[in-house]
Scaffold this motif. Sequence first.
Motif, PDB file in Angstrom:
ATOM      1  N   ALA A  26      -4.748  -3.304  -3.323  1.00 46.67           N
ATOM      2  CA  ALA A  26      -3.476  -3.869  -2.863  1.00 46.67           C
ATOM      3  C   ALA A  26      -2.456  -2.748  -2.865  1.00 46.67           C
ATOM      4  CB  ALA A  26      -3.032  -5.002  -3.784  1.00 46.67           C
TER       5      ALA A  26
ATOM      6  N   PRO B 299       1.076   6.124  -2.302  1.00 45.86           N
ATOM      7  CA  PRO B 299       0.289   7.300  -2.675  1.00 45.86           C
ATOM      8  C   PRO B 299      -0.887   6.971  -3.591  1.00 45.86           C
ATOM      9  CG  PRO B 299       2.541   7.392  -3.582  1.00 45.86           C
ATOM     10  CD  PRO B 299       2.506   6.271  -2.618  1.00 45.86           C
TER      11      PRO B 299
ATOM     12  N   GLY C 145      -2.612   3.984  -3.955  1.00 44.56           N
ATOM     13  CA  GLY C 145      -3.659   3.237  -3.253  1.00 44.56           C
ATOM     14  C   GLY C 145      -4.428   4.118  -2.282  1.00 44.56           C
TER      15      GLY C 145
ATOM     16  N   LEU D 218      -5.121  -3.182   1.539  1.00 46.83           N
ATOM     17  CA  LEU D 218      -4.210  -4.155   2.133  1.00 46.83           C
ATOM     18  C   LEU D 218      -2.778  -3.708   1.864  1.00 46.83           C
ATOM     19  CD1 LEU D 218      -6.008  -7.357   0.788  1.00 46.83           C
ATOM     20  CD2 LEU D 218      -6.075  -6.464   3.141  1.00 46.83           C
TER      21      LEU D 218
ATOM     22  N   LYS E  40       1.283  -4.524   2.625  1.00 46.59           N
ATOM     23  CA  LYS E  40       2.138  -5.602   3.143  1.00 46.59           C
ATOM     24  C   LYS E  40       3.080  -5.136   4.264  1.00 46.59           C
ATOM     25  CE  LYS E  40       5.986  -5.776  -0.027  1.00 46.59           C
ATOM     26  NZ  LYS E  40       6.958  -5.452  -0.476  1.00 46.59           N
ATOM     27  N   GLU E  41       3.484  -3.882   4.242  1.00 45.83           N
ATOM     28  CA  GLU E  41       4.384  -3.394   5.301  1.00 45.83           C
ATOM     29  C   GLU E  41       3.586  -3.146   6.591  1.00 45.83           C
ATOM     30  OE1 GLU E  41       7.581  -3.281   4.940  1.00 45.83           O
ATOM     31  OE2 GLU E  41       7.601  -3.573   2.765  1.00 45.83           O
TER      32      GLU E  41
ATOM     33  N   ILE F 114      12.895  11.850  -3.190  1.00 48.90           N
ATOM     34  CA  ILE F 114      12.885  13.309  -3.333  1.00 48.90           C
ATOM     35  C   ILE F 114      11.628  13.673  -4.098  1.00 48.90           C
ATOM     36  CG2 ILE F 114      14.180  15.310  -4.154  1.00 48.90           C
ATOM     37  CD1 ILE F 114      16.492  13.268  -4.645  1.00 48.90           C
ATOM     38  N   VAL F 115      10.629  14.131  -3.407  1.00 49.87           N
ATOM     39  CA  VAL F 115       9.372  14.306  -4.100  1.00 49.87           C
ATOM     40  C   VAL F 115       8.871  15.729  -4.012  1.00 49.87           C
ATOM     41  CG1 VAL F 115       6.926  13.833  -3.857  1.00 49.87           C
ATOM     42  CG2 VAL F 115       8.506  11.980  -4.172  1.00 49.87           C
TER      43      VAL F 115
ATOM     44  N   CYS G 240      -0.472  -7.100   5.591  1.00 50.37           N
ATOM     45  CA  CYS G 240      -1.256  -8.050   4.782  1.00 50.37           C
ATOM     46  C   CYS G 240      -0.781  -7.985   3.331  1.00 50.37           C
ATOM     47  CB  CYS G 240      -2.738  -7.683   4.802  1.00 50.37           C
ATOM     48  SG  CYS G 240      -3.478  -7.786   6.415  1.00 50.37           S
TER      49      CYS G 240
ATOM     50  N   GLY H 181       2.841  -1.163  -6.548  1.00 49.29           N
ATOM     51  CA  GLY H 181       4.187  -0.751  -6.920  1.00 49.29           C
ATOM     52  C   GLY H 181       4.772  -1.478  -8.118  1.00 49.29           C
TER      53      GLY H 181
ATOM     54  N   THR I 123       2.594  -7.655  -7.481  1.00 51.08           N
ATOM     55  CA  THR I 123       2.146  -9.050  -7.453  1.00 51.08           C
ATOM     56  C   THR I 123       0.864  -9.186  -8.269  1.00 51.08           C
ATOM     57  OG1 THR I 123       3.037  -9.227  -5.224  1.00 51.08           O
ATOM     58  CG2 THR I 123       1.442 -10.905  -5.865  1.00 51.08           C
TER      59      THR I 123
ATOM     60  N   ALA J  41      -2.941   0.431 -11.209  1.00 54.81           N
ATOM     61  CA  ALA J  41      -2.727   1.887 -11.200  1.00 54.81           C
ATOM     62  C   ALA J  41      -1.381   2.205 -10.559  1.00 54.81           C
ATOM     63  CB  ALA J  41      -3.857   2.574 -10.413  1.00 54.81           C
ATOM     64  N   GLY J  42      -0.841   3.348 -10.900  1.00 49.93           N
ATOM     65  CA  GLY J  42       0.434   3.801 -10.322  1.00 49.93           C
ATOM     66  C   GLY J  42       1.605   2.985 -10.846  1.00 49.93           C
TER      67      GLY J  42
ATOM     68  N   PRO K 260      13.306   8.451 -12.123  1.00 53.00           N
ATOM     69  CA  PRO K 260      12.659   9.549 -11.385  1.00 53.00           C
ATOM     70  C   PRO K 260      12.932  10.949 -11.934  1.00 53.00           C
ATOM     71  CG  PRO K 260      14.395   8.519 -10.058  1.00 53.00           C
ATOM     72  CD  PRO K 260      14.292   7.722 -11.292  1.00 53.00           C
TER      73      PRO K 260
HETATM   74  C1  LIG Z   1      14.749   7.958  -5.866  1.00 53.55           C
HETATM   75  C2  LIG Z   1      13.366   8.230  -6.291  1.00 53.55           C
HETATM   76  C3  LIG Z   1      12.930   9.526  -6.374  1.00 53.55           C
HETATM   77  C4  LIG Z   1      11.614   9.782  -6.790  1.00 53.55           C
HETATM   78  N1  LIG Z   1      11.221  11.073  -6.884  1.00 53.55           N
HETATM   79  C5  LIG Z   1       9.986  11.339  -7.313  1.00 53.55           C
HETATM   80  C6  LIG Z   1       9.527  12.674  -7.417  1.00 53.55           C
HETATM   81  O1  LIG Z   1      10.248  13.617  -7.125  1.00 53.55           O
HETATM   82  N2  LIG Z   1       8.269  12.894  -7.843  1.00 53.55           N
HETATM   83  C7  LIG Z   1       7.430  11.868  -8.171  1.00 53.55           C
HETATM   84  O2  LIG Z   1       6.285  12.134  -8.569  1.00 53.55           O
HETATM   85  N3  LIG Z   1       7.829  10.599  -8.080  1.00 53.55           N
HETATM   86  C8  LIG Z   1       9.086  10.304  -7.660  1.00 53.55           C
HETATM   87  N4  LIG Z   1       9.482   9.016  -7.558  1.00 53.55           N
HETATM   88  C9  LIG Z   1       8.568   7.947  -7.958  1.00 53.55           C
HETATM   89  C10 LIG Z   1       7.580   7.608  -6.835  1.00 53.55           C
HETATM   90  O3  LIG Z   1       8.296   7.319  -5.662  1.00 53.55           O
HETATM   91  C11 LIG Z   1       6.707   6.429  -7.259  1.00 53.55           C
HETATM   92  O4  LIG Z   1       6.232   6.638  -8.555  1.00 53.55           O
HETATM   93  C12 LIG Z   1       5.528   6.270  -6.291  1.00 53.55           C
HETATM   94  O5  LIG Z   1       5.975   5.792  -5.051  1.00 53.55           O
HETATM   95  C13 LIG Z   1       4.491   5.298  -6.860  1.00 53.55           C
HETATM   96  O6  LIG Z   1       3.442   5.190  -5.943  1.00 53.55           O
HETATM   97  P1  LIG Z   1       2.559   3.851  -5.895  1.00 53.55           P
HETATM   98  O7  LIG Z   1       1.602   4.062  -4.782  1.00 53.55           O
HETATM   99  O8  LIG Z   1       2.045   3.568  -7.242  1.00 53.55           O
HETATM  100  O9  LIG Z   1       3.589   2.705  -5.553  1.00 53.55           O
HETATM  101  P2  LIG Z   1       4.475   2.507  -4.231  1.00 53.55           P
HETATM  102  O10 LIG Z   1       4.849   3.820  -3.642  1.00 53.55           O
HETATM  103  O11 LIG Z   1       5.562   1.588  -4.621  1.00 53.55           O
HETATM  104  O12 LIG Z   1       3.499   1.823  -3.206  1.00 53.55           O
HETATM  105  C14 LIG Z   1       3.121   0.472  -3.371  1.00 53.55           C
HETATM  106  C15 LIG Z   1       2.700  -0.060  -2.020  1.00 53.55           C
HETATM  107  O13 LIG Z   1       2.242  -1.395  -2.202  1.00 53.55           O
HETATM  108  C16 LIG Z   1       2.747  -2.207  -1.157  1.00 53.55           C
HETATM  109  N5  LIG Z   1       2.759  -3.595  -1.654  1.00 53.55           N
HETATM  110  C17 LIG Z   1       3.627  -4.163  -2.514  1.00 53.55           C
HETATM  111  N6  LIG Z   1       3.280  -5.431  -2.764  1.00 53.55           N
HETATM  112  C18 LIG Z   1       2.161  -5.672  -2.038  1.00 53.55           C
HETATM  113  C19 LIG Z   1       1.330  -6.804  -1.897  1.00 53.55           C
HETATM  114  N7  LIG Z   1       1.564  -7.959  -2.525  1.00 53.55           N
HETATM  115  N8  LIG Z   1       0.248  -6.715  -1.083  1.00 53.55           N
HETATM  116  C20 LIG Z   1      -0.028  -5.557  -0.409  1.00 53.55           C
HETATM  117  N9  LIG Z   1       0.760  -4.453  -0.513  1.00 53.55           N
HETATM  118  C21 LIG Z   1       1.821  -4.509  -1.333  1.00 53.55           C
HETATM  119  C22 LIG Z   1       4.109  -1.623  -0.875  1.00 53.55           C
HETATM  120  O14 LIG Z   1       4.569  -1.969   0.417  1.00 53.55           O
HETATM  121  C23 LIG Z   1       3.842  -0.139  -1.026  1.00 53.55           C
HETATM  122  O15 LIG Z   1       3.443   0.462   0.187  1.00 53.55           O
HETATM  123  C24 LIG Z   1      10.769   8.721  -7.136  1.00 53.55           C
HETATM  124  C25 LIG Z   1      11.216   7.412  -7.040  1.00 53.55           C
HETATM  125  C26 LIG Z   1      12.501   7.164  -6.627  1.00 53.55           C
HETATM  126  C27 LIG Z   1      12.976   5.747  -6.544  1.00 53.55           C
END
Ligand SMILES: Cc1cc2nc3c(=O)[nH]c(=O)nc-3n(C[C@H](O)[C@H](O)[C@H](O)COP(=O)(O)OP(=O)(O)OC[C@H]3O[C@@H](n4cnc5c(N)ncnc54)[C@H](O)[C@@H]3O)c2cc1C
Length: 473
Positions: free
Chosen positions: A7, A11, A13, A30, A32-33, A42-43, A120, A152, A156, A274-275, A283
């Motif tokens: 889900a 990054p 997933g 899957l 959702k967007e 800012i990464v 989805c 994220g 959910t 995870a994540g 951040p």
């Molecule tokens: C301002 C800011 C600056 C940052 N800077 C840094 C940085 O410099 N370096 C760094 O390492 N990290 C940084 N981060 C943190 C980083 O952005 C997150 O830790 C990272 O995006 C986590 O990745 P993820 O894939 O776990 O979650 P997400 O990136 O949140 O991805 C989750 C995905 O799941 C999808 N989703 C949600 N619910 C559902 C559902 N029910 N079904 C299907 N899909 C779903 C979402 O649409 C999304 O695409 C920053 C964050 C912020 C807010």
Amino acid sequence: MFDVIIAGCGPTGAMLAAELRLHDVRVLVLEKETEPVSFVRIVGLHIRSIELMAMRGLLERILERGRQRPAGGFFAAIDKPVPEGLDSAHAYLLGIPQPVIVHLLEEHAIELGAQVRRGCAVADLEQDDDGVTVELADGEQLRSRYLVGCDGGRSTVRKLLGVGFPGEPSRTETLMGEMEVGVPQEEITAKVTEIRETDKRLSLGPAGVGAYRVVVPAAGVSDRAEPPTLEDFKQQLRAIAGTDFGVHSPRWLSRFGDATRLAERYRVGRVLLAGDAAHIHPPIGGQGLNLGVQDAFNLGWKLAAQIRGWAPDTLLDTYQAERHPVAEDVLDNTRAQMELLSTEPGPQAVRRLLTELMDFDEVNRYLIEKITAIGIRYDFGEGPDLLGRRLRDIDVKQDHLYGLLHRGRGLLLDRTEGLTVGGWSDRVDYLADPTAALDGPCVLLRPDGHVAWIGDDQQDLDDHLSRWFGKPN
Ligand SMILES: Cc1cc2nc3c(=O)[nH]c(=O)nc-3n(C[C@H](O)[C@H](O)[C@H](O)COP(=O)(O)OP(=O)(O)OC[C@H]3O[C@@H](n4cnc5c(N)ncnc54)[C@H](O)[C@@H]3O)c2cc1C
């Protein structure tokens, strides 16, 4: 029927999907967007994440799209030179926007055969002895052997599992956006430099042609339902800098908080987290994405082993045992960094003291190794210091070490030339006489590059091969 449904195609997933595909696991992601998010957080990729890219043959692609910068200066934004001789062939930060990283990882996963379905949203799940039924928001039901919530911070999947997410709610919020400015760059630089001497929470820096990235504390904590407006930015800039720099024509505007939370469990039966679904934190230090991608790297080969049927009984549970403490440590270091950003006299005094302490090479090095995740040592039991740590990329005969790890398999580096991986050769590669630079006679690496064994005794090696790679063929 899929082996694994993931889900969320952020990054974490996307990285997990690619790791699973290395082992021929049938993966469906899957998301959702309907469209990839263009919102730029800012990464930068820190050293360990760059190393992971090198280990999977993605280094060139990712370097092409990023900008190399010094690896230091990230702990609470305390500016210190990078110590000499950091233990990595990739001792730099790679400045690269998050949407670019996600795009590259998703592309890589798809090239390897992962299916990604956008639009989805996972809405419900039910697990039994054989698998997980996943229900989408439109009522469609899908079935897989395992489900991983990479969805994220507001996950959910985590909520459906009822896994606790204890920690602290947001106490402060920050506005971040990209927009044009109405005054010359020199004026901005002079003003921002003056303010940042005492308040590091404000920043304004160029972000591509004609635009500036503006980061400024928000007035208070909102319910985040409404995106911020340009007027919010102007008001806050005036309050802190005495001018709004004539900001106009925003490209995007967002807000983020400093909530700090860690999932109580990373696994409930056939469902894992995870994540950001497992941990959130401010951040500061730029660690969240890196942490999530590294979770995926740790989990991928273990879950694949479970599905392919060769995983030892306890292997999948080592995911939580290894990664939960790492997240705990990141949460703690961000808590500490947030205190050090406070403009109150007490924290400012601690900041000055730490700034002095960081003149000691060991202190500076320790903090950089923490932020960049190269200092991680998993607890594999008693043994030499290298046991449980990742091995840096070293030259091995006719190649370099990470070039031998692209397929996500284990690797035995044998300087004695007398050992064998025997019945594990379908899971573990073998290299005789690799290099004199190796710290030990023979080293067994897991697919994530961590040192699982050091020694020269075949029986001892076989025991460790069994521990990590299951029964021999
Ligand atoms: C301002 C800011 C600056 C940052 N800077 C840094 C940085 O410099 N370096 C760094 O390492 N990290 C940084 N981060 C943190 C980083 O952005 C997150 O830790 C990272 O995006 C986590 O990745 P993820 O894939 O776990 O979650 P997400 O990136 O949140 O991805 C989750 C995905 O799941 C999808 N989703 C949600 N619910 C559902 C559902 N029910 N079904 C299907 N899909 C779903 C979402 O649409 C999304 O695409 C920053 C964050 C912020 C807010």
